[in-house]
Enzyme design. Structure first.
Site: not given
Length: 359
Positions: A35, A129, A254, A302
Site C-alpha cells: 500500500k 481501529r 533560517y 525547502m
C-alpha cells in the site's frame, strides 16, 4: 545536468528481504503489503520484482488496479475493504479479495448479487481501529457465511498493536483472543505484521503480512533493519552544491539555529523538505559525505541543508551526500526528526529522481 537529488530503489535488496521474511515465517504463506505506493518505493516496480509473493495487500481499489495495469496477476487483497457498495462488484470483476470489518460493509455484502469473491473477516483483538469486536464477531461471521457472496471459506485476520515494542503480554493476549475466537471456524488465519513475523513466531498462523520490513526497515523500536539481516531498499542521495567557511559567532540558515563556536568549514547539499527530507531534523542528524558521517547544522529549508565539513577537509562541490539508505539507516534519521521511518519513506516527493537498480 539535472538536480542530483535521487532515490535509488535496490530491487535485489527487496528480493533479499522477501526471502529473509519467508524463512522467518516458518512455512506460513507471505502476503506482501504494498500500500501507499509500496511505502514510497514505487508500486509497479515492487510488485514486478516479487513474483514469489502469494498475495499483495493494498489499501484501495485504485492501488489494486495499478497492480493489474502493471501486468501482474498475483491475487490482491483490499485491506480496508469496500468504500462504497459498487466496489464489491468492481472487486469481483477484477478478481480482487476484500476485507469486511464493519456492519455497513456486511450490509453491502448481503445486498450484493454478483459473482462470488474471496472475503477476509477482520476481528478487533485490541488494536481498536478496524474489525468486529469479540461480542459482535460471531454474528458477523454468520452473516458473511449466509450472504452467498463468498468464494470458498472466508479467511480471518486481526492486527497486532504492540508487537513493535516487543510487548509480550499484550501481543500474546491478542494472539490468544484471536485463536480462541476463530479456531473452530475452519478459515485460514492471518495475525502477523512485520513485527509479528520477526519477533512473535506464535503469530505466524497461515499467512504473515510483512510491510515495512520488506523495504529493509526494522519495525521494532530502537532497532535497525541490519540487525534482522534486512537490507535498505531506498537510498536517498544528492550532492554538495557549495563548500564554504564561516567565522566563529556566525550563524547559518533560517532563524540562525546553529552558531559556530569557532571557524568552520561547511557544505550546502541540494535537498530539503520540498524533497521529503524532514524539516524537523535537528543539529547533529547524521549525513554521509563521501561515505563518512558528518552532522547536519542549521534548519532544513525547502531545497537545501547545511552539513559540518570540519571532519572532511577534502570534501568538494559535486561530492555525494547520502541522507538515508546505503550505509545510513533511515531509522536513525527518523529518531533525529521525531518521526518514524514509514513517514520518511512515504514522503519522498515527486521532484526526486527515482532510479531502479537490479531490474
Amino acid at each position: 545536468m539535472t538536480r542530483a537529488t535521487s532515490a535509488v530503489i535496490d530491487l535485489d535488496a527487496l528480493r533479499h528481504n522477501f526471502q529473509v521474511l519467508s524463512q522467518r515465517a516458518d512455512g506460513a504463506r507471505v502476503m506482501a503489503v504494498v500500500k501507499a505506493n509500496a511505502y514510497g518505493h514505487g508500486l509497479e516496480a515492487v510488485v514486478r520484482a516479487l513474483p514469489e509473493a502469494e498475495l499483495f495487500a493494498v489499501a484501495s481499489l485504485d492501488e489494486a488496479r495499478r497492480i493489474r495495469a502493471a501486468g501482474v496477476d498475483t491475487p490482491v487483497l483490499l485491506l480496508e475493504g469496500a468504500f462504497a457498495p459498487e466496489e464489491i462488484s468492481l472487486a469481483a470483476e477484477a478478481g480482487f479479495e476484500l476485507v469486511v470489518h464493519t456492519q455497513r460493509q456486511l450490509a453491502w455484502l448481503e445486498a450484493y448479487s454478483g459473482s462470488r469473491l474471496p472475503i477476509w473477516v477482520k476481528l478487533d483483538t485490541g488494536m481498536n481501529r478496524l474489525g468486529f469486536k469479540l461480542d459482535e464477531f460471531p454474528a458477523a461471521w454468520q452473516r458473511v457465511l449466509d450472504s452467498n457472496a463468498v468464494a470458498g471459506t472466508p479467511r480471518l485476520m486481526t492486527h497486532l498493536a504492540k508487537a513493535d515494542d516487543l510487548d509480550e503480554a499484550a501481543t500474546s493476549a491478542q494472539i490468544e483472543l484471536f485463536r480462541e475466537a476463530t479456531e473452530h471456524l475452519g478459515g485460514e488465519l492471518s495475525i502477523a505484521n512485520s513485527a509479528g513475523t520477526l519477533a512473535f513466531p506464535a503469530s505466524h498462523a497461515d499467512w504473515v503480512r510483512p510491510g515495512v520490513s520488506l523495504y529493509g526497515v526494522s519495525p521494532i523500536i530502537d532497532e535497525n533493519g541490519t540487525e534482522q539481516n534486512l537490507r535498505p531498499v531506498m537510498t536517498v542521495s544528492t550532492e554538495l552544491i557549495a563548500v564554504k567557511q564561516m567565522a566563529a559567532g556566525e550563524s547559518i540558515g533560517y532563524g540562525g539555529r546553529f552558531t559556530a563556536d569557532k571557524p568552520k568549514r561547511y557544505g550546502i547539499a541540494a535537498i530539503g523538505y520540498g524533497d521529503g527530507y524532514p524539516r524537523h531534523a535537528g543539529n547533529g542528524t547524521p549525513v554521509l559525505v563521501n561515505g563518512q558521517r558528518v552532522p547536519l547544522i542549521g534548519r532544513v529549508s525547502m531545497d537545501m541543508i547545511a552539513v559540518d565539513l570540519d571532519s572532511q577537509p577534502d570534501a568538494q562541490e559535486g561530492d555525494e551526500v547520502v541522507l538515508w539508505g546505503r550505509g545510513l539507516p533511515v531509522e536513525e534519521i527518523a529518531v533525529a526528526a521525531g518521526t518514524i521511518p514509514y513517514e520518511l519513506l512515504c514522503g519522498v516527493t515527486q521532484r526526486v529522481d527515482f532510479t531502479l537498480q537490479g531490474e
